[in-house]
Write a protein that holds these residues in place. Structure first.
Motif: not given
Length: 146
Positions: A37-41
């Motif tokens: 989620r942090k990587n914008g997936y």
């Protein structure tokens, strides 16, 4: 009875091992989920949401298609006819000829005797413009004779 106890202990050991493995896996999965989620997936859609998105996309496409067809019908209805375009072309040519005549008259100061010499000698006018001016002059002279 001993076999039952052994089987029971084995079952308990397996359950404990399963619980421990589940706990470890939950920690690992939650860490990976946070990283994802942090990587914008973007989360994958379920088949229901895919169907809904496809339905919305089809409706949007059909709406835009209807709008484009309506715009096309309106533009076809509002386009000028061939006669209108011809009239516009004639009016533009008459306006250009009149403007050219005014420029030539301003250059000669309205003196008809200097008119032809000024047109022929001056580099301001091209061959086409000279022909138009000559035709206009001839037309004006023939109208004055009447």
């Amino acid at each position: 009875q001993r076999e039952e106890e052994k089987a029971l202990k084995e079952k308990e050991r397996k359950e404990r091992a399963m619980k421990e493995t589940t706990a470890v896996l939950q920690v690992i999965m939650s860490e990976r989920e946070l990283e994802r989620r942090k990587n914008g997936y973007v989360e994958l859609r379920s088949s229901e949401s895919q169907k809904e998105a496809a339905t919305l996309a089809r409706e949007e496409y059909r709406r835009k298609l209807r709008e484009n067809k309506q715009k096309l019908r309106e533009s076809l209805a509002n386009r000028p006819s061939l006669l209108d375009r011809h009239d516009t072309s004639l009016a533009a040519k008459a306006a250009a000829s009149s403007a050219l005549q005014k420029v030539a008259s301003a250059m000669t100061g309205g003196d008809e005797s200097k008119f032809q010499a000024t047109i022929e000698d001056d580099d301001l006018f091209g061959d086409r413009e000279k022909a138009i001016l000559s035709m206009n002059r001839n037309a004006m002279q023939s109208e004055q004779r009447k």
